[in-house]
Design a protein around this motif. Structure first.
Motif, PDB file in Angstrom:
ATOM      1  N   ALA A 204      40.837 -32.378  54.115  1.00 11.52           N
ATOM      2  CA  ALA A 204      41.081 -31.781  52.796  1.00 11.52           C
ATOM      3  C   ALA A 204      39.833 -31.086  52.265  1.00 11.52           C
ATOM      4  CB  ALA A 204      41.511 -32.861  51.810  1.00 11.52           C
ATOM      5  N   PRO A 205      40.062 -29.979  51.536  1.00 10.24           N
ATOM      6  CA  PRO A 205      38.944 -29.411  50.771  1.00 10.24           C
ATOM      7  C   PRO A 205      38.626 -30.383  49.637  1.00 10.24           C
ATOM      8  CG  PRO A 205      41.012 -28.341  50.133  1.00 10.24           C
ATOM      9  CD  PRO A 205      41.340 -29.310  51.244  1.00 10.24           C
ATOM     10  N   MET A 206      37.369 -30.642  49.375  1.00 11.84           N
ATOM     11  CA  MET A 206      37.028 -31.575  48.287  1.00 11.84           C
ATOM     12  C   MET A 206      35.860 -31.007  47.492  1.00 11.84           C
ATOM     13  SD  MET A 206      37.874 -35.331  49.858  1.00 11.84           S
ATOM     14  CE  MET A 206      37.133 -35.249  51.491  1.00 11.84           C
ATOM     15  N   ALA A 207      36.219 -30.207  46.498  1.00 10.53           N
ATOM     16  CA  ALA A 207      35.211 -29.519  45.691  1.00 10.53           C
ATOM     17  C   ALA A 207      34.457 -30.510  44.814  1.00 10.53           C
ATOM     18  CB  ALA A 207      35.898 -28.466  44.828  1.00 10.53           C
TER      19      ALA A 207
ATOM     20  N   ASN B 227      39.199 -23.453  50.291  1.00 12.88           N
ATOM     21  CA  ASN B 227      40.184 -23.606  49.212  1.00 12.88           C
ATOM     22  C   ASN B 227      39.590 -23.153  47.886  1.00 12.88           C
ATOM     23  OD1 ASN B 227      40.951 -25.834  46.872  1.00 12.88           O
ATOM     24  ND2 ASN B 227      42.732 -25.076  47.982  1.00 12.88           N
TER      25      ASN B 227
ATOM     26  N   PHE C  31      40.546 -22.807  43.515  1.00 10.89           N
ATOM     27  CA  PHE C  31      41.437 -23.126  42.398  1.00 10.89           C
ATOM     28  C   PHE C  31      41.848 -21.813  41.726  1.00 10.89           C
ATOM     29  CE2 PHE C  31      39.242 -27.480  41.300  1.00 10.89           C
ATOM     30  CZ  PHE C  31      39.707 -28.003  42.502  1.00 10.89           C
TER      31      PHE C  31
ATOM     32  N   THR D 242      45.056 -23.716  45.264  1.00 15.46           N
ATOM     33  CA  THR D 242      45.556 -24.857  44.513  1.00 15.46           C
ATOM     34  C   THR D 242      45.650 -24.442  43.046  1.00 15.46           C
ATOM     35  OG1 THR D 242      44.602 -26.414  46.064  1.00 15.46           O
ATOM     36  CG2 THR D 242      44.924 -27.239  43.844  1.00 15.46           C
TER      37      THR D 242
ATOM     38  N   GLN E 184      51.673 -31.622  48.809  1.00 12.15           N
ATOM     39  CA  GLN E 184      50.816 -32.687  48.273  1.00 12.15           C
ATOM     40  C   GLN E 184      51.674 -33.741  47.570  1.00 12.15           C
ATOM     41  OE1 GLN E 184      48.578 -32.207  44.669  1.00 12.15           O
ATOM     42  NE2 GLN E 184      46.665 -32.805  45.647  1.00 12.15           N
TER      43      GLN E 184
ATOM     44  N   ALA F 296      48.301 -38.634  46.656  1.00 14.58           N
ATOM     45  CA  ALA F 296      47.074 -37.912  47.012  1.00 14.58           C
ATOM     46  C   ALA F 296      45.959 -38.119  46.001  1.00 14.58           C
ATOM     47  CB  ALA F 296      47.368 -36.423  47.143  1.00 14.58           C
ATOM     48  N   GLY F 297      44.733 -38.204  46.509  1.00  9.09           N
ATOM     49  CA  GLY F 297      43.564 -38.296  45.648  1.00  9.09           C
ATOM     50  C   GLY F 297      43.173 -36.933  45.104  1.00  9.09           C
TER      51      GLY F 297
ATOM     52  N   GLY G   1      48.509 -36.763  51.305  1.00 13.23           N
ATOM     53  CA  GLY G   1      48.687 -37.827  50.317  1.00 13.23           C
ATOM     54  C   GLY G   1      48.974 -39.162  50.943  1.00 13.23           C
ATOM     55  N   GLY G   2      47.987 -40.066  50.895  1.00 13.69           N
ATOM     56  CA  GLY G   2      48.198 -41.434  51.344  1.00 13.69           C
ATOM     57  C   GLY G   2      48.149 -41.637  52.845  1.00 13.69           C
TER      58      GLY G   2
ATOM     59  N   GLN H 135      47.191 -34.039  56.244  1.00 10.46           N
ATOM     60  CA  GLN H 135      45.890 -33.749  55.627  1.00 10.46           C
ATOM     61  C   GLN H 135      45.300 -35.029  55.055  1.00 10.46           C
ATOM     62  OE1 GLN H 135      45.347 -30.017  53.666  1.00 10.46           O
ATOM     63  NE2 GLN H 135      44.556 -30.952  51.819  1.00 10.46           N
TER      64      GLN H 135
ATOM     65  N   GLY I 188      42.078 -36.699  52.749  1.00 10.80           N
ATOM     66  CA  GLY I 188      40.947 -36.522  51.852  1.00 10.80           C
ATOM     67  C   GLY I 188      40.217 -37.842  51.686  1.00 10.80           C
ATOM     68  N   THR I 189      40.906 -38.800  51.070  1.00 13.25           N
ATOM     69  CA  THR I 189      40.307 -40.100  50.769  1.00 13.25           C
ATOM     70  C   THR I 189      39.685 -40.758  51.995  1.00 13.25           C
ATOM     71  OG1 THR I 189      41.840 -40.380  48.946  1.00 13.25           O
ATOM     72  CG2 THR I 189      40.853 -42.390  49.827  1.00 13.25           C
TER      73      THR I 189
ATOM     74  N   TRP J 262      37.563 -39.806  42.247  1.00  9.98           N
ATOM     75  CA  TRP J 262      38.814 -39.311  42.837  1.00  9.98           C
ATOM     76  C   TRP J 262      39.125 -40.059  44.133  1.00  9.98           C
ATOM     77  CZ3 TRP J 262      39.808 -37.866  38.536  1.00  9.98           C
ATOM     78  CH2 TRP J 262      39.489 -36.671  37.914  1.00  9.98           C
TER      79      TRP J 262
HETATM   80  C1  LIG Z   1      37.276 -36.216  46.050  1.00  9.88           C
HETATM   81  C2  LIG Z   1      38.454 -35.297  46.240  1.00  9.88           C
HETATM   82  C3  LIG Z   1      38.309 -33.947  45.930  1.00  9.88           C
HETATM   83  C4  LIG Z   1      39.398 -33.072  46.123  1.00  9.88           C
HETATM   84  N1  LIG Z   1      39.202 -31.731  45.880  1.00  9.88           N
HETATM   85  C5  LIG Z   1      40.199 -30.854  46.194  1.00  9.88           C
HETATM   86  C6  LIG Z   1      39.963 -29.442  46.140  1.00  9.88           C
HETATM   87  O1  LIG Z   1      38.891 -28.970  45.818  1.00  9.88           O
HETATM   88  N2  LIG Z   1      40.999 -28.629  46.458  1.00  9.88           N
HETATM   89  C7  LIG Z   1      42.215 -29.108  46.852  1.00  9.88           C
HETATM   90  O2  LIG Z   1      43.105 -28.322  47.155  1.00  9.88           O
HETATM   91  N3  LIG Z   1      42.452 -30.434  46.933  1.00  9.88           N
HETATM   92  C8  LIG Z   1      41.476 -31.309  46.626  1.00  9.88           C
HETATM   93  N4  LIG Z   1      41.706 -32.659  46.758  1.00  9.88           N
HETATM   94  C9  LIG Z   1      43.043 -33.124  47.186  1.00  9.88           C
HETATM   95  C10 LIG Z   1      43.175 -33.046  48.708  1.00  9.88           C
HETATM   96  O3  LIG Z   1      43.321 -31.704  49.119  1.00  9.88           O
HETATM   97  C11 LIG Z   1      44.418 -33.799  49.244  1.00  9.88           C
HETATM   98  O4  LIG Z   1      45.581 -33.350  48.612  1.00  9.88           O
HETATM   99  C12 LIG Z   1      44.309 -35.299  49.110  1.00  9.88           C
HETATM  100  O5  LIG Z   1      43.006 -35.749  49.350  1.00  9.88           O
HETATM  101  C13 LIG Z   1      45.245 -35.950  50.107  1.00  9.88           C
HETATM  102  O6  LIG Z   1      45.488 -37.274  49.772  1.00  9.88           O
HETATM  103  P1  LIG Z   1      44.543 -38.508  50.199  1.00  9.88           P
HETATM  104  O7  LIG Z   1      43.368 -38.412  49.301  1.00  9.88           O
HETATM  105  O8  LIG Z   1      45.414 -39.680  49.927  1.00  9.88           O
HETATM  106  O9  LIG Z   1      44.186 -38.332  51.643  1.00  9.88           O
HETATM  107  C14 LIG Z   1      40.650 -33.566  46.575  1.00  9.88           C
HETATM  108  C15 LIG Z   1      40.777 -34.917  46.873  1.00  9.88           C
HETATM  109  C16 LIG Z   1      39.715 -35.786  46.724  1.00  9.88           C
HETATM  110  C17 LIG Z   1      39.877 -37.232  47.085  1.00  9.88           C
END
Ligand SMILES: Cc1cc2nc3c(=O)[nH]c(=O)nc-3n(C[C@H](O)[C@H](O)[C@H](O)COP(=O)(O)O)c2cc1C
Length: 344
Positions: free
Chosen positions: A15-18, A67, A69, A128, A171, A175-176, A211-212, A231, A233-234, A314
């Motif tokens: 995941a992208p995590m800005a 990614n 916003f 997003t 998503q 999802a986080g 997500g999850g 995908q 992220g967490t 997050w």
């Molecule tokens: C710390 C953090 C930052 C995130 N930042 C973005 C982001 O910049 N752009 C985006 O599209 N999704 C963002 N996400 C959501 C992730 O793309 C994704 O939907 C999510 O992490 C998936 O669920 P999970 O956290 O249960 O794996 C972020 C998630 C986390 C945990």
């Protein structure tokens, strides 16, 4: 043009995590491990984004994405904003921060960042919080760049398909991070990941389910529901490659934090994170104003960066599965196993 159906070696997308979590090391490590690394481009200046893209290219020759916003300017209720500012004042004082009287809308240099991504020929750009205008999608396509849209409902998926995007990120509610809902005023559809993947897969575009996701069984289930990849992220938050703050990493394994919730308290937009004192005190009071609320709380969060009861943590609902191991280890643990074969 990059295709998630044709070009993925391992059906896992990072995941992208800005906001500091995405680093060139994280994004490139996901792609190097055979998955597809997305880099969070929000909050970065165009110059910083260009530098990150070039740094990723130094680290890997594999494809990756960025990614952004999508900005949405809405009228802000000034009274609600002032009331929220008042509410945060004692916390700001403790942190030694003077809260701004008012915060102007900014579009996070969206157009300039699209220009950077086109100039750098980044293989995939995902969006997003809605969709860019059609001419932007056209310019990305003309540059050979595939476009992806993150959706939280079938309605959003239909709009994205109609807009000419090449793939969808579905998503789910677990999802986080920020919910990707197209408009800030939309109620969260709260659809679970597998249900959402099943619902949007028939629209015909490649779907990545988010997500999850914590185990290879989760990946299998998402693929079984019709996605081309899952995908995560967490699951990446505690890897050494991630830029996650130490207080955030520690909170993920701290028994004091027992559950995740969605809240508008930090940014004005809904986002899922570990429930802490800041959320308990302020949830339900923030006006629907993004990025203004994000900027309003930003000073406090910066000054309190080691305090897990103040900063945004997050995380998705599977946060207890996040381990402090390398990205390569996380991804290899997610590869669905071939069914056992019994020799007769
Ligand atoms: C710390 C953090 C930052 C995130 N930042 C973005 C982001 O910049 N752009 C985006 O599209 N999704 C963002 N996400 C959501 C992730 O793309 C994704 O939907 C999510 O992490 C998936 O669920 P999970 O956290 O249960 O794996 C972020 C998630 C986390 C945990």
């Amino acid at each position: 043009m990059y295709s998630f159906t044709r070009d993925l070696r391992v059906p896992v997308v990072g995941a992208p995590m800005a906001g500091g979590t995405s680093t060139p090391a994280l994004t490139s490590a996901v792609s190097d491990a055979g998955g597809f690394g997305f880099h969070g481009g929000a909050y970065l200046s165009p110059d910083a984004l260009r530098a990150d893209v070039r740094a990723i290219r130094e680290l890997t020759d594999q494809p990756f994405g960025v990614n952004l916003f999508v900005p949405e300017q809405v009228d802000v209720d000034e009274e609600e904003f002032a009331a929220y500012r008042e509410r945060l004042a004692p916390l700001a004082e403790r942190a030694g921060v003077v809260l701004p009287e008012s915060v102007p809308f900014t579009d996070d240099a969206f157009d300039a960042k699209v220009d950077v991504l086109i100039a750098e020929r980044v293989p995939v750009v995902s969006f997003t919080f809605g969709l860019p205008d059609r001419s932007t999608v056209g310019r990305l396509h003309d540059a050979g760049i595939a476009v992806s849209s993150t959706v939280t409902s079938v309605d959003e998926a239909r709009i994205a398909v109609d807009h000419g995007v090449d793939s969808l990120c579905a998503q789910g509610f677990a999802a986080g991070g920020h919910r990707a809902t197209f408009r800030i005023h939309d109620a969260d559809p709260q659809v679970e990941t597998l249900d959402l993947v099943r619902a949007v897969a028939p629209l015909g575009l490649p779907v990545v389910g988010a997500g999850g996701v914590s185990t290879s069984r989760d990946v299998e289930a998402i693929l079984g529901a019709g996605a081309v990849a899952a995908q995560i992220g967490t699951l990446l938050l505690r890897t050494p490659e991630a830029g996650t703050r130490q207080a955030h990493k520690d909170a993920l394994v701290d028994p004091r934090f027992t559950r995740t919730v969605t809240t508008r308290a930090y940014s004005g937009r809904l986002a899922r994170g570990l429930e802490n004192n800041f959320i308990r005190s302020n949830d339900g009071h923030a006006p629907l104003a993004y990025p203004q609320v994000n900027t309003l709380t930003g000073g406090i969060r910066k000054q309190s960066s080691t305090d897990a009861d103040v900063i945004n943590l997050w995380a998705g609902s599977g946060f207890r599965e996040a381990r402090a191991v390398s990205v390569a280890e996380v991804i290899s643990g997610l590869i669905p196993q071939a069914p056992d074969r019994f020799d007769q």
